[in-house]
Design a protein around this motif. Structure first.
Motif, short mmCIF file in Angstrom:
data_model
loop_
_atom_site.label_atom_id
_atom_site.label_comp_id
_atom_site.label_asym_id
_atom_site.label_seq_id
_atom_site.Cartn_x
_atom_site.Cartn_y
_atom_site.Cartn_z
N TYR A 1 -34.19 10.26 -3.40
CA TYR A 1 -33.12 10.33 -4.66
C TYR A 1 -32.16 9.12 -4.78
CZ TYR A 1 -32.61 15.59 -5.58
OH TYR A 1 -32.77 16.66 -6.19
N GLN B 1 -32.92 4.11 -11.93
CA GLN B 1 -32.02 4.70 -13.12
C GLN B 1 -31.01 3.79 -13.68
OE1 GLN B 1 -31.02 8.94 -12.43
NE2 GLN B 1 -32.37 9.48 -14.03
N TRP C 1 -30.56 13.84 -14.57
CA TRP C 1 -31.11 15.05 -13.90
C TRP C 1 -30.62 16.36 -14.10
CZ3 TRP C 1 -30.76 11.44 -8.81
CH2 TRP C 1 -31.94 10.67 -8.98
N ASP C 2 -29.22 16.07 -14.59
CA ASP C 2 -28.74 17.42 -15.04
C ASP C 2 -29.49 18.23 -16.04
OD1 ASP C 2 -27.67 16.11 -17.12
OD2 ASP C 2 -25.28 16.26 -16.51
N ILE D 1 -32.22 19.35 -16.15
CA ILE D 1 -33.09 19.97 -15.43
C ILE D 1 -32.11 21.53 -15.26
CG2 ILE D 1 -34.36 20.71 -13.18
CD1 ILE D 1 -35.00 17.76 -13.06
N LEU E 1 -38.31 10.89 -11.73
CA LEU E 1 -38.02 12.10 -10.59
C LEU E 1 -37.60 11.52 -9.39
CD1 LEU E 1 -40.84 14.61 -11.21
CD2 LEU E 1 -38.31 14.67 -11.91
N LEU F 1 -38.18 10.25 -17.94
CA LEU F 1 -37.77 10.87 -16.76
C LEU F 1 -37.84 10.34 -15.67
CD1 LEU F 1 -36.12 13.70 -15.41
CD2 LEU F 1 -38.40 14.77 -15.76
N PHE G 1 -37.68 15.70 -4.91
CA PHE G 1 -36.26 16.63 -4.98
C PHE G 1 -36.04 16.84 -3.40
CE2 PHE G 1 -37.81 17.43 -9.23
CZ PHE G 1 -36.76 16.99 -10.01
#
Length: 172
Positions: A26, A33, A49-50, A52, A10, A8, A20
């Motif tokens: 971002y 990524q 991220w989706d 989450i 972030l 993950l 976030f």
């Protein structure tokens, strides 16, 4: 390098903002990524991220990053913070030059140990040349911003993307 397992990444925090909450955070994380997807170690997968949203976590900023990673069944979590980010470097008169600094760590969630940590500071474009050989006199603030984001993402992803090392060696 990372052993097999889901990772993950972030979005980075910026200044006193947590993950976030930063547009730059971002963008840097999304670029990391992408680089990991294109050339990461075999068996390493990314948690999108989706996930989450699918896990019905209403406010990811209200949960500890490690707890969030564990809830999403990540093996590793990459967290970071932008210490500073500016498209206008003080003292760079009449030339657009930006500077940025980040610090980050990768935590093995199974053991809770930090398996990698680093910090990077950079100036873009270095030595008054754009990364594509364009004079910084021709670059805009947006070019400098994207250049900083791309350069930071490459530095962050490089330890985990073996292919990137070989590509960089060919250019040197």
């Amino acid at each position: 390098s990372l052993t097999a397992g889901p990772v993950l990444v972030l979005p980075f925090g910026e200044g006193i903002q947590g993950p976030f909450l930063s547009d730059h955070g971002y963008e840097i994380a999304a670029r990391v990524q992408l680089l990991l997807t294109q050339g990461g170690e075999a068996g390493v997968s990314l948690i999108p991220w989706d996930a989450i949203e699918r896990a019905a976590i209403p406010d990811p900023t209200a949960i500890d990053a490690l707890a969030l990673g564990r809830q999403l069944k990540a093996r590793y979590i990459l967290v970071g913070r932008i210490a500073y980010f500016s498209t206008r470097r003080p003292g760079a008169a009449n030339i657009l030059q930006g500077e940025a600094g980040v610090e980050f760590q990768v935590v093995d969630l199974a053991s809770g140990t930090i398996v990698y940590e680093d910090r990077h500071e950079l100036v873009f474009p270095e030595d008054y040349l754009g990364s594509w050989g364009v004079s910084s006199l021709d670059e805009t603030d947006a070019d400098i911003e994207q250049g900083l984001i791309h350069a930071l993402a490459k530095k962050i992803a490089k330890p985990f993307v073996a292919e990137m090392d070989r590509k960089d060696e060919k250019r040197d």
